[in-house]
Enzyme design. Structure first.
Site, mmCIF file in Angstrom:
data_model
loop_
_atom_site.group_PDB
_atom_site.id
_atom_site.type_symbol
_atom_site.label_atom_id
_atom_site.label_comp_id
_atom_site.label_asym_id
_atom_site.label_seq_id
_atom_site.Cartn_x
_atom_site.Cartn_y
_atom_site.Cartn_z
ATOM 1 N N LEU A 124 47.328 39.776 26.584
ATOM 2 C CA LEU A 124 48.324 39.234 25.646
ATOM 3 C C LEU A 124 48.278 39.956 24.303
ATOM 4 O O LEU A 124 47.242 40.441 23.867
ATOM 5 C CB LEU A 124 48.113 37.736 25.441
ATOM 6 C CG LEU A 124 46.856 37.226 24.734
ATOM 7 C CD1 LEU A 124 46.953 37.341 23.221
ATOM 8 C CD2 LEU A 124 46.619 35.787 25.115
ATOM 9 N N GLU A 183 48.969 39.456 20.275
ATOM 10 C CA GLU A 183 49.173 38.410 19.268
ATOM 11 C C GLU A 183 50.620 38.483 18.800
ATOM 12 O O GLU A 183 51.208 39.559 18.725
ATOM 13 C CB GLU A 183 48.196 38.604 18.105
ATOM 14 C CG GLU A 183 46.799 38.215 18.518
ATOM 15 C CD GLU A 183 45.766 38.431 17.422
ATOM 16 O OE1 GLU A 183 46.125 38.376 16.244
ATOM 17 O OE2 GLU A 183 44.609 38.656 17.787
ATOM 18 N N ALA A 205 54.387 55.804 14.024
ATOM 19 C CA ALA A 205 53.420 56.381 13.080
ATOM 20 C C ALA A 205 53.416 55.557 11.799
ATOM 21 O O ALA A 205 54.438 55.009 11.396
ATOM 22 C CB ALA A 205 53.783 57.832 12.776
ATOM 23 N N LYS A 249 40.988 46.569 31.376
ATOM 24 C CA LYS A 249 41.218 46.040 30.036
ATOM 25 C C LYS A 249 40.892 47.060 28.950
ATOM 26 O O LYS A 249 41.716 47.350 28.081
ATOM 27 C CB LYS A 249 40.372 44.768 29.861
ATOM 28 C CG LYS A 249 40.325 44.232 28.481
ATOM 29 C CD LYS A 249 41.672 43.716 28.057
ATOM 30 C CE LYS A 249 41.707 43.481 26.572
ATOM 31 N NZ LYS A 249 42.861 42.724 26.162
ATOM 32 N N CYS A 273 41.135 43.627 18.237
ATOM 33 C CA CYS A 273 40.957 44.187 19.584
ATOM 34 C C CYS A 273 40.853 45.702 19.608
ATOM 35 O O CYS A 273 39.804 46.246 19.922
ATOM 36 C CB CYS A 273 42.087 43.711 20.479
ATOM 37 S SG CYS A 273 42.169 41.915 20.542
#
Ligand code: UGA
Length: 434
Positions: free
Chosen positions: A148, A150, A252, A204, A260
């Site tokens: 997921l 945020e 950019a 992941k 994360c």
């Protein structure tokens, strides 16, 4: 089904609420009594679109509960581990303390036939290390990483683009339990990939490493554009038309932050070193370095725009969160740039629609103003650092001109139309744009 979710942060709280919304009976468990209290009252403890609605609905349905008592996990069919794996203090590796503590606390409450499904992002090899502890109770361990984003967490949880289930040998019961948990997504045709623990853990970190690399790639091109007069936004558009490359994550600017990407690439590199394969992902160190250099570049542009010094100049930063639609300030490039400008003697004001409370706690030395226009009033320079709509889309140069006599904007997200600002009399400085 009856589910427990251990850890109710950005990942676990959303997972618990989303699972209740698709019909499961869910208990969310966290050691933070304040968070549990808010969640129990149907209040989202952080900003995440639609979470509040789901919490209210969950409470009303009687299918969603929160507690600090791990014993409440007893009786659940599937136990999700959703605790944090932050970067270790003083090192690049992940800190697995919370995962280890959660498993240890859960063990006495497991029954034969239960499934423990790890969602936390962990170094490859973690599931294999934990499995004997879980299996000794007659339960099975699966690793079911979460992808997921945020700001889109509710949608990404209910309608994921793929489900990855890593299991040990003879774990068909775990696979069928998780198929039932995610039945609506499975019925909608979501790819359901069953694999081994190591592959699931790697999917992941590899995904986040790829995304971080893509962002740093275009930011490296921005550095080249800066010495050649090229425009990195046009370059990205042109590259993006190649379907093999794609335009997404070629934005950019001041680069990636959050809880994360930065820590995951560092933890991946550290784990690869342990495995004797440090060279294989040595490029991630470069990805990290390019990313951090862009923060320096944004600071340089503000200094340049203000004629060589920011000392006692009023600089307004539009944004504090690491990205829009979030109040998360973990490793936020926006606040890093703000703090550095302040370190150079600038009078820095920060505004953000959602993240100011968090920002105030972490950087009490900065000034914070809730209202965008008040924050801009009297500024010598305006810096776009988090591309909330209120800044990127809704703030026009004409309106900004009514708020201040300052005429310098630094576009840290390449979100504004350079020509429009210049036509209105502003000095516009972008990232990798002439
Ligand atoms: C990221 C991944 O996108 C999720 O798939 C993953 O589940 C999550 O980490 C996680 O591991 O939990 P998230 O941290 O919410 O999600 O944020 P992203 O949308 O990936 O953005 C990360 C950072 O990259 C932000 O600071 C953003 O501003 C920056 N970014 C993004 C760019 O600088 N340029 C881009 O083109 C895109």
């Amino acid at each position: 089904m009856r589910l427990s979710v251990i850890g109710c942060g950005y990942l676990g709280a959303v997972h618990a609420a989303a699972m209740a919304s698709i019909g499961h009976d869910v208990v969310g468990i966290d050691v933070d009594a304040e968070k549990v209290d808010a969640l129990s009252r149907g209040l989202a403890p952080f900003f995440e679109p639609d979470l509040q609605k789901l919490l209210e609905a969950g409470a009303a349905s009687g299918r969603l509960h929160f507690t600090t008592d791990i014993a409440a996990a007893a009786g659940a069919d599937v136990h999700f581990l959703a605790v944090g794996t932050p970067q270790q203090r003083g090192a690049h590796a992940a800190d697995l303390t919370y995962v280890d503590e959660a498993v240890e606390a859960l063990i006495p409450h497991l029954r034969p036939g239960d499934v423990v499904a790890g969602k936390s992002t962990v170094p490859v090899g973690t599931a294999a290390r934990l499995a004997p502890l879980v299996e000794a109770t007659g339960a099975q361990l699966a690793w079911n990483p979460e992808f997921l984003r945020e700001g889109w967490a509710v949608k990404d949880t209910i309608e994921p683009d793929r489900l990855v289930i890593g299991v040990g040998p003879d774990a068909s019961a775990a696979v069928s339990a998780l198929r039932r948990v995610y039945a609506p997504a499975v019925a909608a045709g979501t790819p359901f990939i069953v694999t081994d623990w190591a592959t699931a853990e790697l999917v992941k970190v590899a995904a986040n490493a790829f995304l971080a690399t893509k962002i740093s790639f275009i930011n490296a091109m921005a550095e080249i554009a800066e010495v050649t007069g090229a425009d990195v936004t046009q370059l990205a558009d042109a590259l993006g038309h190649d379907a093999r490359i794609g335009r997404r994550f070629l934005g950019a600017g001041i680069g990636f932050g959050g809880g994360c990407l930065p820590k995951d690439i560092r933890a991946f590199a550290a784990r690869a070193e342990e495995l004797g394969r440090g060279d294989s992902v040595a490029f991630l160190r470069e990805v990290d370095a390019i990313n951090l250099r862009r923060r320096d570049r944004a600071v340089e542009l503000v200094v340049e725009g203000l004629g060589g010094s920011v000392f006692e100049k009023r600089v307004t930063l539009l944004g504090a969160a690491f990205k829009p639609y979030s109040d998360d300030i973990r490793d936020s490039p926006a606040l890093d740039v703000a703090a550095r400008l302040r370190g150079l003697g600038a009078d820095v004001t920060v505004t953000d629609p959602a993240a100011l409370d968090n920002a105030r706690r972490q950087h009490p030395q900065l000034s914070y103003v809730d209202d965008r226009d008040e924050a801009i009033r009297g500024a010598d320079a305006i810096v776009l650092v988090t591309e909330w709509d209120a800044y990127r889309r809704e703030l026009t140069p004409e309106h900004a001109s009514t708020l201040t006599d300052g005429r310098v904007v630094v576009d840290g997200r390449n979100g504004w139309d350079a020509a429009g600002w210049r036509a209105a009399g502003w000095t516009y400085l972008g990232m990798g744009r002439p």
